[in-house]
Design a protein around this motif. Sequence first.
Motif, mmCIF file in Angstrom:
data_model
loop_
_atom_site.group_PDB
_atom_site.id
_atom_site.type_symbol
_atom_site.label_atom_id
_atom_site.label_comp_id
_atom_site.label_asym_id
_atom_site.label_seq_id
_atom_site.Cartn_x
_atom_site.Cartn_y
_atom_site.Cartn_z
ATOM 1 N N LEU A 183 0.819 -1.205 0.000
ATOM 2 C CA LEU A 183 0.000 0.000 0.000
ATOM 3 C C LEU A 183 0.858 1.262 0.000
ATOM 4 N N LEU A 184 1.876 1.298 0.875
ATOM 5 C CA LEU A 184 2.707 2.491 1.004
ATOM 6 C C LEU A 184 3.359 2.892 -0.304
ATOM 7 N N TYR A 185 3.728 1.877 -1.105
ATOM 8 C CA TYR A 185 4.352 2.149 -2.404
ATOM 9 C C TYR A 185 3.330 2.219 -3.546
ATOM 10 N N GLY A 186 2.062 1.979 -3.215
ATOM 11 C CA GLY A 186 1.012 2.057 -4.222
ATOM 12 C C GLY A 186 1.098 0.981 -5.279
ATOM 13 N N LYS A 187 1.579 -0.216 -4.897
ATOM 14 C CA LYS A 187 1.846 -1.260 -5.883
ATOM 15 C C LYS A 187 0.749 -2.316 -6.002
ATOM 16 N N ALA A 188 -0.028 -2.539 -4.933
ATOM 17 C CA ALA A 188 -1.035 -3.602 -5.023
ATOM 18 C C ALA A 188 -1.939 -3.592 -3.802
ATOM 19 N N ASN A 189 -3.097 -4.210 -3.961
ATOM 20 C CA ASN A 189 -3.955 -4.541 -2.831
ATOM 21 C C ASN A 189 -3.399 -5.817 -2.190
ATOM 22 N N PRO A 190 -3.093 -5.804 -0.893
ATOM 23 C CA PRO A 190 -2.472 -6.973 -0.267
ATOM 24 C C PRO A 190 -3.290 -8.257 -0.384
ATOM 25 N N VAL A 191 -4.607 -8.151 -0.331
ATOM 26 C CA VAL A 191 -5.443 -9.349 -0.449
ATOM 27 C C VAL A 191 -5.267 -9.986 -1.818
#
Length: 277
Positions: A183-191
Amino acid sequence: MNIGCIVRLERNPDIEKEMKNLAGLGLHSCQVVSWDRKFFNAEKNAKRVKDAAESLGITITAFWCGWEGPAFWNFTEGPITLGLVPEAYRMERLQTLKEGSYFAKDLGVSDLITHVGFLPENRRDPLYAGTLAALKDLMKVCEANRQYFLFETGQETPITLMRMIQDIGSDYLGINLDPANLLLYGKANPVDAVDIFGKKIRGVHGKDGLYPTCPGELGRETKIGDGRVDYPVFLKKLFQLGYQGDITIEREISGEEQIRDILFAKQYLSDLIGNLE
């Protein structure tokens, strides 16, 4: 799933005190983190850490190995300073990680972790090829030590990371999934990332955060439950995947607030995990 916490050992630490502090929180699992090359190269330090942990019934699940040189945790200087990707620092940091592999072996742990840097999405980027070659070299040491090398997530999209793992072609590769970093890097939804990483997940950080809103800066880390990681669904996905490893709490602040947030995270995660089992 057991719940643990990060233990940082930097610049002549009081190893026994740090381990007692962990046990005092009612936690008996940890990833040892050190960015101090002198510390993990010093004779007998691994034995001291191992003995202190064993005396308190603490399991060390991994060694998180930092590296020297400049490090800017943002979107401007970050890509040119972090990890093995920047050519100017690559070979020295590669040597540091090899030394970290031997320290992990002396600790008796099977997993070595680090941030590799902002992996290019384009396989034809020269930085991608150079990083790939360095990682293949590192894996010769890790494989000889019967040790997994884990990529800490965040600075690349999940599919870019999986592409790198495929290109390295070693059975001793895995992922330390930090859901907040994604999230912090705006790369993906963790789920969603759990579906992509699948069985490659060997470690998980218990951390939370928000997506970035300022184009040059990372998102903001938060107390677990105050960020955008959907932990009930995230943990359920890991459980359904058959993940048996630990959830290692990481809260990157200091002082009394850090302790409060770690204890909150311990209870929060315990309640969610209890509902799964």
